[in-house]
Design a protein around this motif. Structure first.
Motif, PDB file in Angstrom:
ATOM      1  N   PRO A 184      18.273  -1.763  18.708  1.00 28.68           N
ATOM      2  CA  PRO A 184      17.887  -0.780  17.616  1.00 28.68           C
ATOM      3  C   PRO A 184      16.603  -1.454  16.724  1.00 28.68           C
ATOM      4  CG  PRO A 184      20.158  -1.592  17.045  1.00 28.68           C
ATOM      5  CD  PRO A 184      19.746  -1.964  18.410  1.00 28.68           C
ATOM      6  N   ASN A 185      15.915  -0.578  16.086  1.00 26.27           N
ATOM      7  CA  ASN A 185      14.898  -1.240  15.406  1.00 26.27           C
ATOM      8  C   ASN A 185      15.315  -1.888  14.117  1.00 26.27           C
ATOM      9  OD1 ASN A 185      12.819  -0.489  16.985  1.00 26.27           O
ATOM     10  ND2 ASN A 185      12.323   1.582  15.988  1.00 26.27           N
ATOM     11  N   SER A 186      16.486  -1.527  13.640  1.00 23.05           N
ATOM     12  CA  SER A 186      17.112  -1.979  12.153  1.00 23.05           C
ATOM     13  C   SER A 186      17.320  -3.494  12.407  1.00 23.05           C
ATOM     14  CB  SER A 186      18.372  -1.201  11.987  1.00 23.05           C
ATOM     15  OG  SER A 186      19.174  -1.525  13.049  1.00 23.05           O
ATOM     16  N   LEU A 187      17.503  -4.062  13.667  1.00 21.10           N
ATOM     17  CA  LEU A 187      17.612  -5.349  13.811  1.00 21.10           C
ATOM     18  C   LEU A 187      16.605  -6.434  13.616  1.00 21.10           C
ATOM     19  CD1 LEU A 187      20.108  -5.556  16.934  1.00 21.10           C
ATOM     20  CD2 LEU A 187      20.776  -5.845  14.574  1.00 21.10           C
ATOM     21  N   TYR A 188      15.351  -5.692  13.693  1.00 22.61           N
ATOM     22  CA  TYR A 188      14.085  -6.448  13.629  1.00 22.61           C
ATOM     23  C   TYR A 188      13.789  -6.632  12.213  1.00 22.61           C
ATOM     24  CZ  TYR A 188      13.507  -5.655  18.665  1.00 22.61           C
ATOM     25  OH  TYR A 188      13.760  -5.666  19.991  1.00 22.61           O
ATOM     26  N   LEU A 189      14.422  -7.538  11.340  1.00 17.05           N
ATOM     27  CA  LEU A 189      14.378  -7.509  10.004  1.00 17.05           C
ATOM     28  C   LEU A 189      13.017  -8.331   9.608  1.00 17.05           C
ATOM     29  CD1 LEU A 189      17.934  -9.258   9.520  1.00 17.05           C
ATOM     30  CD2 LEU A 189      17.426  -6.888   9.345  1.00 17.05           C
ATOM     31  N   GLU A 190      12.423  -7.612   8.864  1.00 16.75           N
ATOM     32  CA  GLU A 190      11.156  -8.227   8.345  1.00 16.75           C
ATOM     33  C   GLU A 190      10.975  -9.594   7.873  1.00 16.75           C
ATOM     34  OE1 GLU A 190       7.419  -6.938   5.290  1.00 16.75           O
ATOM     35  OE2 GLU A 190       9.094  -5.827   5.460  1.00 16.75           O
ATOM     36  N   GLU A 191      12.065  -9.904   7.047  1.00 17.76           N
ATOM     37  CA  GLU A 191      12.175 -11.138   6.536  1.00 17.76           C
ATOM     38  C   GLU A 191      12.439 -12.128   7.609  1.00 17.76           C
ATOM     39  OE1 GLU A 191      14.675 -13.562   3.154  1.00 17.76           O
ATOM     40  OE2 GLU A 191      15.643 -11.828   3.907  1.00 17.76           O
ATOM     41  N   LEU A 192      13.112 -11.845   8.845  1.00 15.60           N
ATOM     42  CA  LEU A 192      13.494 -12.885   9.723  1.00 15.60           C
ATOM     43  C   LEU A 192      11.988 -12.998  10.473  1.00 15.60           C
ATOM     44  CD1 LEU A 192      15.408 -14.536  11.525  1.00 15.60           C
ATOM     45  CD2 LEU A 192      15.980 -12.050  12.695  1.00 15.60           C
ATOM     46  N   VAL A 193      11.657 -11.755  10.887  1.00 12.51           N
ATOM     47  CA  VAL A 193      10.353 -12.094  11.803  1.00 12.51           C
ATOM     48  C   VAL A 193       9.323 -12.678  11.138  1.00 12.51           C
ATOM     49  CG1 VAL A 193       8.537 -10.494  12.643  1.00 12.51           C
ATOM     50  CG2 VAL A 193      10.763  -9.736  13.022  1.00 12.51           C
ATOM     51  N   ARG A 271       7.729  -5.160  22.801  1.00 16.71           N
ATOM     52  CA  ARG A 271       8.913  -4.304  22.650  1.00 16.71           C
ATOM     53  C   ARG A 271       8.931  -3.442  21.341  1.00 16.71           C
ATOM     54  NH1 ARG A 271      11.981  -5.099  26.805  1.00 16.71           N
ATOM     55  NH2 ARG A 271      11.997  -6.966  27.879  1.00 16.71           N
ATOM     56  N   VAL A 272       8.215  -4.371  20.139  1.00 15.68           N
ATOM     57  CA  VAL A 272       8.610  -3.554  19.015  1.00 15.68           C
ATOM     58  C   VAL A 272       7.011  -3.817  18.231  1.00 15.68           C
ATOM     59  CG1 VAL A 272       9.401  -5.578  17.757  1.00 15.68           C
ATOM     60  CG2 VAL A 272       9.958  -3.331  16.864  1.00 15.68           C
ATOM     61  N   VAL A 273       6.681  -3.005  17.234  1.00 15.80           N
ATOM     62  CA  VAL A 273       5.444  -3.049  16.543  1.00 15.80           C
ATOM     63  C   VAL A 273       5.564  -3.878  15.461  1.00 15.80           C
ATOM     64  CG1 VAL A 273       3.833  -1.947  15.113  1.00 15.80           C
ATOM     65  CG2 VAL A 273       4.779  -0.791  17.340  1.00 15.80           C
ATOM     66  N   LEU A 274       5.065  -5.122  15.332  1.00 20.88           N
ATOM     67  CA  LEU A 274       5.226  -6.088  14.056  1.00 20.88           C
ATOM     68  C   LEU A 274       3.940  -6.000  13.450  1.00 20.88           C
ATOM     69  CD1 LEU A 274       6.686  -9.008  16.048  1.00 20.88           C
ATOM     70  CD2 LEU A 274       7.813  -7.408  14.883  1.00 20.88           C
ATOM     71  N   GLU A 275       3.923  -6.770  12.101  1.00 25.81           N
ATOM     72  CA  GLU A 275       2.787  -6.820  11.433  1.00 25.81           C
ATOM     73  C   GLU A 275       1.564  -7.689  12.003  1.00 25.81           C
ATOM     74  OE1 GLU A 275       1.903  -5.366   8.537  1.00 25.81           O
ATOM     75  OE2 GLU A 275       3.708  -4.155   8.195  1.00 25.81           O
ATOM     76  N   VAL A 276       0.635  -6.945  12.630  1.00 23.44           N
ATOM     77  CA  VAL A 276      -0.473  -7.916  13.091  1.00 23.44           C
ATOM     78  C   VAL A 276      -1.053  -8.712  12.119  1.00 23.44           C
ATOM     79  CG1 VAL A 276      -2.513  -6.161  12.628  1.00 23.44           C
ATOM     80  CG2 VAL A 276      -2.315  -7.536  14.509  1.00 23.44           C
ATOM     81  N   GLU A 277      -1.062  -8.519  10.836  1.00 21.94           N
ATOM     82  CA  GLU A 277      -1.706  -9.577  10.139  1.00 21.94           C
ATOM     83  C   GLU A 277      -0.792 -10.758   9.930  1.00 21.94           C
ATOM     84  OE1 GLU A 277      -1.058  -6.570   9.169  1.00 21.94           O
ATOM     85  OE2 GLU A 277      -3.173  -5.675   8.899  1.00 21.94           O
ATOM     86  N   LEU A 278       0.424 -10.777  10.258  1.00 21.01           N
ATOM     87  CA  LEU A 278       1.323 -11.842  10.474  1.00 21.01           C
ATOM     88  C   LEU A 278       1.234 -12.540  11.396  1.00 21.01           C
ATOM     89  CD1 LEU A 278       3.923 -13.299   9.079  1.00 21.01           C
ATOM     90  CD2 LEU A 278       5.218 -11.813  10.349  1.00 21.01           C
TER      91      LEU A 278
END
Length: 367
Positions: A184-193, A271-278
Motif C-alpha cells: 500500500p502507498n501508505s507505507l512509503y512514508l515521506e520522512e523515511l524516503v 514501483r512508486v512515484v517519489l519526489e524527483v527533486e529529492l
C-alpha cells in the motif's frame, strides 16, 4: 495407431498438468512458509527493539535524576564531578552510540529475512501495520547515521563505524520492504524516503568518494587534506593514487551497503512515484562514480538508478540527460586517455562481444 498416439499425447499432457499443479502447490507452500517465518522474525525484532528503547529511556531518566540531585550537593563536590565528567566525555561517546543503535548483526539478520520475503514475493502478505511499525522503528536508525564521518584511523570496532554500519543496515532493511511489489502507498512514508536518500547521498559523498578520489576529497572533506597541501603540484594522477592508497578498510563495508542501497532505490523508483527533486541530487552524486575506476559495481548501480529515474519521470528526462552529459561525457576523454576498463558487455551488429565503458553504456540506454 492414430488412437494410440492420441492416448499417449493425452497422458503426457495430463502428466505435465499434474507436475505443474504440484510445482504451483510447492511454490505456494514455500511462499507461505517464508511469509510465516518473516512475520515471526518481525515480531521478535520489534519486541527486542522496544525492550532496548525502554531500557535506554530508563537510563536517560536516571541520568536526569542524578543531575537534579547534584544541584543540592556542595559546590566543591559538584566541581569534582563536573571535572570527571569532562574527562570521560570523549570516552562516553562510544557508550552513547551503542545505546542509540541496535546491533548491526541483529539488523543484518532482519535484512536477510526481509530479502527472502521479497525474493519469494510474499512481502505484501505480511501485516501492513506491523510493517509500518517496523519502518518507523528503523527510521530513527537511518536518521542517526546521517552526518557521521569516518576517520582514516577508524577501525571496524570503532563506535562511529558501528553506528554507520547499523544505520546502513537499517536503511537496507527499509528498502527491502519498499522495493517489494504490491505494498500500500501508505507505507512509503515521506520522512523515511527522504532520510534514505539523504543517507545514501551523504555516505557516498563523504565516506566513499572522498576516500577514492582526490578531487572529491578536496571538495567534500577539505580539512582532511590540510596536511597534503603539496599534493596538487604532484599532478592529478599521483594525487588519485595517493588518495586511493589511504582508503581505510572500513570504507569497503560502507561501499558495499551503498551498492545495495542504490540497487534497491532503483527498484523503488520503478514501483512508486517519489519526489524527483529529492532523487536528482543523489543521481548527480552517484554518477560521479563513473569517473572513478575502482568503484566498478557502484558505477553499475549508479547507472541503473539514473536509468530508472529517466524511465519513471518523462518530464524530467532532459534534466537527467543534462546531468549525465555534464557528469559523464565530460569525463569520457579523461577515462579513455588512461585506459579505463570496458566492463559493460555489449554486442556489435554481428552479435559479437563488444565491451564498452560503463559511461558509454549509460548514455546509450538514455538515447
Amino acid at each position: 495407431p492414430d488412437a494410440g498416439i492420441e492416448v499417449s499425447a493425452a497422458k503426457r499432457r495430463k502428466k505435465a498438468a499434474v507436475a505443474a499443479d504440484e510445482e504451483f502447490v510447492g511454490r505456494t507452500l514455500d511462499g507461505q512458509q517464508v511469509a510465516a517465518s518473516t512475520a515471526a522474525d518481525l515480531s521478535t525484532f520489534l519486541s527486542k527493539a522496544v525492550t532496548r528503547q525502554e531500557a535506554h529511556a530508563t537510563s536517560q531518566a536516571a541520568g536526569t535524576s542524578s543531575e537534579e540531585e547534584a544541584e543540592d550537593e556542595q559546590p566543591q563536590q559538584q566541581h569534582r564531578k563536573q571535572r570527571a565528567a569532562r574527562q570521560s566525555e570523549q570516552a562516553g561517546q562510544d557508550g552513547k552510540l551503542s545505546q542509540n543503535f541496535l546491533p548491526a548483526a541483529m539488523l543484518k539478520e532482519l535484512q536477510a529475512s526481509l530479502s527472502n520475503a521479497k525474493q519469494a514475493g510474499v512481502t505484501s502478505q505480511l501485516d501492513s501495520e506491523q510493517l509500518r511499525q517496523l519502518l518507523r522503528v528503523l527510521l530513527s536508525h537511518v536518521q542517526l547515521g546521517d552526518n557521521m564521518l569516518l576517520d582514516e584511523q577508524d577501525a571496524a570496532s570503532s563506535a562511529t563505524n558501528k553506528a554507520i554500519t547499523a544505520s546502513l543496515e537499517a536503511a537496507c532493511c527499509c528498502l527491502q520492504v519498499l522495493a517489494s511489489p504490491g505494498l500500500p502507498n501508505s507505507l512509503y512514508l515521506e520522512e523515511l524516503v527522504t532520510a534514505l536518500v539523504q543517507l545514501a547521498k551523504y555516505q557516498l559523498q563523504y565516506n566513499v568518494l572522498a576516500f577514492y578520489d582526490a578531487q572529491c576529497k578536496r571538495l567534500y572533506r577539505p580539512t582532511s587534506t590540510a596536511d597534503d597541501a603539496g599534493q596538487a603540484s604532484t599532478g592529478k594522477k599521483k594525487a588519485k593514487a595517493e588518495a586511493a592508497g589511504r582508503v581505510p578498510q572500513v570504507v569497503g563495508g560502507v561501499r558495499a551497503k551503498l551498492e545495495l542501497m542504490l540497487s534497491l532505490l532503483a527498484q523503488v523508483v520503478d514501483r512508486v512515484v517519489l519526489e524527483v527533486e529529492l532523487l536528482l541530487p543523489l543521481v548527480r552524486v552517484s554518477l560521479t562514480c563513473l569517473s572513478v575506476d575502482s568503484l566498478q559495481l557502484l558505477q553499475a548501480e549508479a547507472s541503473a538508478l539514473a536509468a530508472s529515474v529517466f524511465r519513471a519521470y518523462p518530464q524530467q528526462r532532459s534534466t537527467v540527460m543534462d546531468e549525465v552529459l555534464t557528469t559523464v561525457v565530460d569525463n569520457i576523454s579523461l577515462l579513455s586517455s588512461r585506459g579505463a576498463p570496458r566492463l559493460f558487455a555489449a554486442t556489435d551488429a554481428a552479435q559479437r562481444p563488444l565491451p564498452i565503458m560503463m559511461a558509454s553504456a549509460l548514455v546509450m540506454q538514455l538515447v
